[in-house]
Motif scaffolding. Structure first.
Motif, PDB file in Angstrom:
ATOM      1  N   MET A 151       8.218  29.461  53.402  1.00 14.84           N
ATOM      2  CA  MET A 151       8.755  28.902  52.172  1.00 14.84           C
ATOM      3  C   MET A 151       8.971  29.964  51.109  1.00 14.84           C
ATOM      4  SD  MET A 151       9.351  26.003  53.124  1.00 14.84           S
ATOM      5  CE  MET A 151      10.236  25.736  51.596  1.00 14.84           C
ATOM      6  N   ALA A 152       8.210  31.075  51.164  1.00 14.53           N
ATOM      7  CA  ALA A 152       8.450  32.161  50.224  1.00 14.53           C
ATOM      8  C   ALA A 152       9.854  32.715  50.383  1.00 14.53           C
ATOM      9  CB  ALA A 152       7.429  33.281  50.438  1.00 14.53           C
ATOM     10  N   SER A 159      15.098  28.876  43.718  1.00 14.39           N
ATOM     11  CA  SER A 159      14.377  29.163  42.475  1.00 14.39           C
ATOM     12  C   SER A 159      15.130  30.144  41.588  1.00 14.39           C
ATOM     13  CB  SER A 159      12.987  29.727  42.795  1.00 14.39           C
ATOM     14  OG  SER A 159      12.214  28.772  43.476  1.00 14.39           O
ATOM     15  N   LEU A 160      15.751  31.146  42.212  1.00 14.79           N
ATOM     16  CA  LEU A 160      16.439  32.157  41.419  1.00 14.79           C
ATOM     17  C   LEU A 160      17.799  31.681  40.916  1.00 14.79           C
ATOM     18  CD1 LEU A 160      15.714  35.509  43.304  1.00 14.79           C
ATOM     19  CD2 LEU A 160      14.636  34.595  41.253  1.00 14.79           C
ATOM     20  N   MET A 323      17.152  36.212  29.909  1.00 13.21           N
ATOM     21  CA  MET A 323      16.453  35.355  30.865  1.00 13.21           C
ATOM     22  C   MET A 323      16.047  36.113  32.127  1.00 13.21           C
ATOM     23  SD  MET A 323      16.257  32.323  29.534  1.00 13.21           S
ATOM     24  CE  MET A 323      15.992  31.253  30.934  1.00 13.21           C
ATOM     25  N   ILE A 324      16.489  37.347  32.255  1.00 15.53           N
ATOM     26  CA  ILE A 324      16.211  38.112  33.481  1.00 15.53           C
ATOM     27  C   ILE A 324      14.720  38.254  33.772  1.00 15.53           C
ATOM     28  CG2 ILE A 324      16.359  40.433  34.469  1.00 15.53           C
ATOM     29  CD1 ILE A 324      19.213  40.596  33.546  1.00 15.53           C
ATOM     30  N   PRO A 325      13.852  38.510  32.776  1.00 15.78           N
ATOM     31  CA  PRO A 325      12.426  38.650  33.100  1.00 15.78           C
ATOM     32  C   PRO A 325      11.847  37.455  33.849  1.00 15.78           C
ATOM     33  CG  PRO A 325      12.831  39.421  30.878  1.00 15.78           C
ATOM     34  CD  PRO A 325      14.108  38.795  31.346  1.00 15.78           C
ATOM     35  N   THR A 330       9.609  35.517  39.022  1.00 13.84           N
ATOM     36  CA  THR A 330       9.683  34.649  40.197  1.00 13.84           C
ATOM     37  C   THR A 330       9.798  35.463  41.467  1.00 13.84           C
ATOM     38  OG1 THR A 330      10.764  32.930  38.868  1.00 13.84           O
ATOM     39  CG2 THR A 330      10.983  32.760  41.250  1.00 13.84           C
ATOM     40  N   LEU A 331      10.626  36.470  41.442  1.00 17.54           N
ATOM     41  CA  LEU A 331      10.845  37.300  42.626  1.00 17.54           C
ATOM     42  C   LEU A 331       9.568  38.043  43.024  1.00 17.54           C
ATOM     43  CD1 LEU A 331      12.916  38.441  44.658  1.00 17.54           C
ATOM     44  CD2 LEU A 331      13.403  40.242  42.999  1.00 17.54           C
ATOM     45  N   LEU A 332       8.851  38.579  42.040  1.00 15.50           N
ATOM     46  CA  LEU A 332       7.680  39.392  42.343  1.00 15.50           C
ATOM     47  C   LEU A 332       6.504  38.572  42.859  1.00 15.50           C
ATOM     48  CD1 LEU A 332       7.695  41.853  39.288  1.00 15.50           C
ATOM     49  CD2 LEU A 332       8.443  42.306  41.633  1.00 15.50           C
ATOM     50  N   SER A 333       6.419  37.312  42.477  1.00 10.84           N
ATOM     51  CA  SER A 333       5.230  36.513  42.813  1.00 10.84           C
ATOM     52  C   SER A 333       5.330  35.797  44.150  1.00 10.84           C
ATOM     53  CB  SER A 333       4.983  35.471  41.717  1.00 10.84           C
ATOM     54  OG  SER A 333       6.023  34.511  41.694  1.00 10.84           O
TER      55      SER A 333
END
Length: 492
Positions: A151-152, A159-160, A323-325, A330-333
């Motif tokens: 699911m990751a 999500s992105l 909004m990029i941060p 989301t990407l890093l976690s």
């Protein structure tokens, strides 16, 4: 061949923590095609003002470019499960991707607002099939193993998309013509279609095994959900929830959905959507939390760009870039979240994720016109990380304990719950913001209105934290196997 008198050693057991390469191949193939849909869903949101000028249409007319697309998606989402059983996942995926591709090309050639709205409906029909089918096909391939890791990867574009879509739209409008908002989908569709032909297994149903379409259920559920979404979409531009323009479609839609529930429960798997699956606590709790996740994600995505533009004076591109941060967080976690979900179960990982989102939203409830952008962007980074952590266990938990043939029904339920939550979140926060900002003649008063709306967003997110305790705890999920497949595998 082994030497006489010697016995060959049995093959080493596969590492249960390693994911079958075929699952990765299926996931990558489907995600490439899905990127077009998830970005397109939000990429047009920043182009509304540009489209009113380019197509010489009113704002109320151009709003249907987004509304028509969403309604078309919701009309077709419930059909995905039956269509897969009738055509097979591979053929249905290629067909839906082809419809979305055709709609994208037609949108780029639109000559006026009505033609663009009509072609967006074509896009929505393809996208409505693709979104639940994406999760279904990958979960069926994974068969319940390593759901967190799977699911990751699977939920990454979903999500992105809402986070990076507006950024991409702002960049396209800054550099080129509005038609490129739709032409950007073409490479994803073409490459995704080629990969699907090459990589997806041929799973067409055996002759005589196709299920009959639940026509009554379709006539109740699809227009019912679409009417609810339409009613909620009219809140922002009307007199709140008290408007007949909102209440009429909302109550009509709820009535149709209620009638579908009464129709579907006695029919179980023969219904368009098997509602008896709610006896699984994992699916029931995931649906509730998914509804709140939709409010959390889309509600804040409604407020944040407006704050940057109306209070801080940013243009569409500037608001998108700020909004990029959240997308980076989301990407890093995600990878870490997937690993801990497999190790500790969805319950505690989901709880931590929602708690992080709630805490990281609190600074926006105290915003002023001069609040440090660095501070707010740091909060967005943490908020995005929380969204990534919360999404993975939620999506994976919904399928624990379900059989192979039950997964398509669960995918539809989860998708509808999240999208209804998103529509509800935007509608409620729009009313709160309008009421709080009514008569606001200074920037300080407008900032206070945004602070009140953000407090509501915090409350919705915090409500999901205790509900996460109902999600499954740490357990190694057994493979999801269809009893029919087991029967067919037994020698006669």
């Amino acid at each position: 061949m082994s030497a006489p008198g010697r016995t060959e050693a049995p093959p080493a057991a596969a590492d249960p923590d390693q994911i079958d390469p075929a699952v990765w191949r299926t996931a990558f193939t489907i995600i490439v095609g899905t990127l077009a849909v998830v970005f397109d869903t939000t990429i047009v949101s920043v182009a509304i003002n540009d489209l009113t000028t380019a197509l010489h249409a009113s704002l109320s007319t151009i709003q249907w470019v987004s509304t028509g697309y969403l309604l078309a998606m919701f009309v077709t989402i419930p059909v995905a499960g039956w269509a897969q059983s009738a055509l097979g996942g591979k053929r249905l995926w290629i067909l839906a991707l082809g419809v979305f591709f055709a709609g994208s090309v037609l949108c780029a050639t639109a000559w006026n607002a009505p033609s663009l709205i009509a072609f967006r409906v074509v896009q929505g029909i393809g996208g409505g099939i693709m979104m639940p089918l994406m999760i279904t096909m990958i979960m069926q391939a994974a068969r319940g193993h390593n759901l967190g890791k799977v699911m990751a990867t699977v939920s990454l574009p979903a999500s992105l998309g809402p986070i990076l879509g507006p950024v991409l739209g702002g960049i396209i409008l800054y550099l080129g013509d509005w038609r490129w908002l739709f032409l950007v989908n073409v490479p994803f569709c073409l490459v995704g279609g080629w990969l699907a032909l090459r990589n997806l297994p041929d799973d067409r149903p055996a002759p005589g095994s196709r299920t009959r379409l639940d026509v009554v259920g379709l006539l109740l559920l699809s227009p019912g959900v679409a009417a609810v979404i339409y009613g909620l979409s009219r809140v922002e531009g009307s007199a709140g929830f008290a408007s007949a323009e909102v209440l009429a479609p909302l109550f009509a839609g709820l009535g149709l959905v209620g009638a579908f529930v009464a129709w579907a429960l006695p029919r179980a798997g023969d219904a368009l959507v098997n509602l008896r699956l709610f006896r699984h606590r994992s699916l029931a709790s995931s649906s509730v939390v998914g509804f709140l996740l939709g409010i959390t994600l889309y509600g804040a995505l409604f407020l944040l760009p407006l704050y940057w533009q109306q209070v801080r004076g940013e243009d569409a591109l500037g608001a998108g870039l700020l909004m990029i941060p959240q997308g980076v967080g989301t990407l890093l976690s995600r990878r870490l979240s997937g690993r801990y979900t497999d190790r500790y179960g969805p319950r505690w990982v989901g709880l931590v994720g929602f708690a992080a989102v709630a805490l990281a939203t609190v600074p926006f409830a105290f915003v002023t016109a001069d609040t440090s952008k660095v501070l707010l962007m740091a909060a967005l980074l943490v908020r995005g990380a929380g969204v990534g952590v919360a999404t993975i266990p939620l999506t994976g938990a919904a399928y624990i304990g379900l059989g192979h043939s039950e997964i398509p029904h669960a995918s539809i339920v989860i998708r509808v719950a999240q999208q209804l939550g998103g529509s509800m979140g935007v509608a409620v926060l729009a009313v709160v913001l309008q009421h709080a900002a009514g008569g606001a003649h200074t920037r300080a008063a407008l900032t206070g209105a945004f602070g009140e709306a953000f407090w509501w967003s915090v409350a919705f997110t915090a409500a999901a934290v205790p509900i996460c305790l109902l999600l499954p705890g740490p357990t190694r999920a057994a493979p999801t196997v269809d009893p029919v497949e087991v029967e067919s595998a037994v020698p006669a």
